[in-house]
Enzyme design. Structure first.
Site, short mmCIF file in Angstrom:
data_model
loop_
_atom_site.label_atom_id
_atom_site.label_comp_id
_atom_site.label_asym_id
_atom_site.label_seq_id
_atom_site.Cartn_x
_atom_site.Cartn_y
_atom_site.Cartn_z
N LYS A 78 -5.48 64.17 -33.71
CA LYS A 78 -6.20 65.35 -33.20
C LYS A 78 -5.29 66.59 -33.22
CE LYS A 78 -6.25 66.09 -28.63
NZ LYS A 78 -5.79 67.41 -28.21
N ASN A 79 -4.05 66.42 -32.75
CA ASN A 79 -3.17 67.58 -32.62
C ASN A 79 -2.66 68.11 -33.96
OD1 ASN A 79 -3.55 67.54 -29.93
ND2 ASN A 79 -1.48 66.88 -29.37
N ARG A 88 -8.01 74.67 -25.02
CA ARG A 88 -6.94 75.65 -25.16
C ARG A 88 -6.51 75.85 -26.60
NH1 ARG A 88 -2.27 75.69 -24.68
NH2 ARG A 88 -1.36 77.51 -23.72
N CYS A 122 -5.35 75.01 -16.22
CA CYS A 122 -6.06 73.81 -16.60
C CYS A 122 -5.52 72.68 -15.75
CB CYS A 122 -5.89 73.51 -18.09
SG CYS A 122 -4.27 72.94 -18.51
N ARG A 165 -0.15 76.55 -18.14
CA ARG A 165 -0.14 76.63 -19.60
C ARG A 165 -0.41 78.02 -20.16
NH1 ARG A 165 -2.88 71.22 -21.97
NH2 ARG A 165 -1.61 71.71 -23.77
N ASP A 211 2.52 63.24 -23.75
CA ASP A 211 1.18 62.69 -23.96
C ASP A 211 1.14 61.16 -23.87
OD1 ASP A 211 0.18 65.21 -24.20
OD2 ASP A 211 -0.14 65.16 -26.37
N ILE A 221 7.72 68.50 -19.17
CA ILE A 221 6.97 69.47 -19.99
C ILE A 221 5.91 70.21 -19.17
CG2 ILE A 221 5.59 69.79 -22.10
CD1 ILE A 221 8.36 68.66 -22.72
N ARG A 248 -12.51 63.83 -25.83
CA ARG A 248 -11.89 64.99 -26.48
C ARG A 248 -10.88 64.55 -27.54
NH1 ARG A 248 -9.35 69.27 -22.68
NH2 ARG A 248 -8.92 69.99 -24.78
#
Ligand code: UD1
Length: 438
Positions: free
Chosen positions: A22-23, A93, A117, A122, A310, A332, A403
């Protein structure tokens, strides 16, 4: 809102296939804005965020053909709007990734300022400061960021040092610099494989990008970019989630179509914690819990190539089944332990000491409960905890997981999990509990 119902305690077994990242797909979709010619992307995961990004491209005026579920052909020949509106930015985002390409090709862009969020504030200040160094004028107008290229309509190459590593910031600037006049050097750039994948696509489109995957990326600007065809890399976070799923259920999984070379820090830490992981071939991993059991090992999240934020929530779920005490340090994001309280409700022993540290004691027998997903990776960790728990777990708000994970319940069911999706319409139609028992 859909829910998942999981009956835990079944060891998983079999083969599971990893989808596209996805990223990586999100910036690659945005990169299509840089050219009037057609960009064809294969292996785009069938997840909500990619649909949202597609909608953004269509709202801007691009045409997106989807000849099969995972191939997107994007033609941004007739862009009429230069704006990522609030409705989209607030749901995702990553729609700020339109900023760099729009201002690079059209000399103007408007992007709604993302609000807070679930996992922290962020901001996008680092994207904006870097764009200013390329000559963009940036202003805030009624909650929107408006960026304009300098006179002449083209950004100007520059030397940019990011004060902090930012993944989408690096990607935004990388895209912006491809069409700038002159050479741009990005220092302290994100080294994530997704940045490298984007650079591969851009180079296929005719860009001149060197050094992606290292912390210094050099981009020689060109006059125009053309069409290209590109296959998105496999999702390393989905891969890591399946490795944990095998170990947490005491089963074994063959995880196919992945890139083990993108998972060094994850497989390294999982092995130390007692997960036996074998590289079957360059695109397949085999994982199972060591017969000696799982052992607690600390983890600290860092930018790539270190342990990814993640995977923090999924690793925390695993730690609930590991012998001993382990500290989880999140560096992070400042608010990324929301899954801890939900796991506690399932019987986990987790002490959140601050916004950045939590201590997990294990092993604890988890028992099914009604829990709530708060963000994408937190939802995945609750699915994992549910698979390991005795009895029934109901996870609410699974739209978070939709998502970024492609059909996770179908993939897990195929390897033996007892998991089902309760659709909103179905749950709404269910008779009240007292009617059922009567
Ligand atoms: C990306 C990933 C996300 C992952 C994260 C960190 C995508 C679409 N999302 O998010 O899944 O969790 O990297 O690996 O690729 N920051 C600022 N100012 C900025 C930008 C970032 O202060 O302008 C801060 C953030 O608040 C955070 C840190 O920098 O504390 C890193 O964030 P960043 O790498 O930008 O995350 P994203 O790119 O949003």
């Amino acid at each position: 809102m859909d829910k998942f119902r999981i009956t835990g305690g079944r060891p998983l077994s079999g083969r599971v296939t990893v989808s596209g990242a996805k990223n990586s797909a999100l910036p690659c979709l945005a990169a299509a804005i840089l050219t009037p010619e057609t960009v064809t992307l294969h292996n785009v995961p069938y997840v909500r965020d990619c649909m949202t990004q597609r909608r953004l491209l269509e709202d801007l005026g691009a045409t997106v053909l989807v000849p099969d579920l995972r191939t997107h052909k994007i033609t941004a020949a007739n862009i009429e709007l230069f704006e990522a509106p609030y409705e989209l930015v607030k749901t995702m985002r990553a729609s700020v990734l339109a900023l760099g390409p729009l201002v690079a090709r059209f000399g103007k862009a408007k992007v709604s300022l993302p609000g807070g969020c679930a996992i922290g504030t962020r901001p996008i200040d680092l994207h904006l400061e870097a764009l200013k160094l390329l000559g963009a004028q940036v202003s805030l107008e009624s909650g929107n960021i408006v960026a304009r290229a300098p006179q002449g309509g083209r950004l100007v190459g520059s030397d940019v040092t990011f004060p902090k590593v930012t993944v989408t910031g690096t990607e935004n600037l990388l895209m912006a610099a491809t069409l700038a006049r002159g050479t741009t050097v990005l220092r302290n750039a994100a080294r994530e494989p997704e940045v490298e994948d984007l650079a591969d696509l851009l180079n296929r489109m005719g860009a001149r990008v060197r050094g992606a995957g290292t912390d210094t990326i050099t981009i020689e600007g060109v006059e125009a970019l053309g069409g290209a065809e590109h296959t998105i890399i496999p999702d390393r976070i989905e891969t890591g989630t399946f490795l944990v799923a095998a170990a947490i259920t005491g089963g074994e999984l063959e995880v196919k179509d992945c890139r083990p070379d993108h998972l060094g820090a994850v497989t390294g830490r999982l092995r130390e914690a007692g997960v036996e992981i074998e590289e079957v071939n360059p695109t397949t991993l085999h994982a199972r819990r060591s017969p000696k059991g799982l052992v607690a090992r600390d983890v600290t999240t860092e930018p790539y190539p270190d342990f990814p934020t993640d995977m923090q929530a999924q690793y925390m779920a695993l730690l609930t089944q590991a012998a001993g005490s382990a500290r989880v340090t999140e560096t992070i994001f400042e608010n990324r332990f929301m899954h801890a309280s939900e796991m506690q409700r399932m019987g986990a022993s987790i002490r959140v000491e601050s916004n950045s540290t939590a201590v997990v004691e294990g092993p604890t027998g988890l028992s099914g409960a009604r829990v709530q997903a708060s963000d994408l990776r937190a939802s995945a960790s609750l699915v994992l905890a549910g698979l390991a728990a005795r009895g029934e777990t109901v996870i609410e708000r699974v739209y978070h997981i939709d998502r970024g994970y492609e059909k996770i319940e179908a993939k897990l069911r195929a390897v033996g999990a007892d998991i089902e999706r309760l659709r909103e319409s179905v749950t709404a139609q269910l008779p009240p509990a007292e009617t059922l028992t009567a």
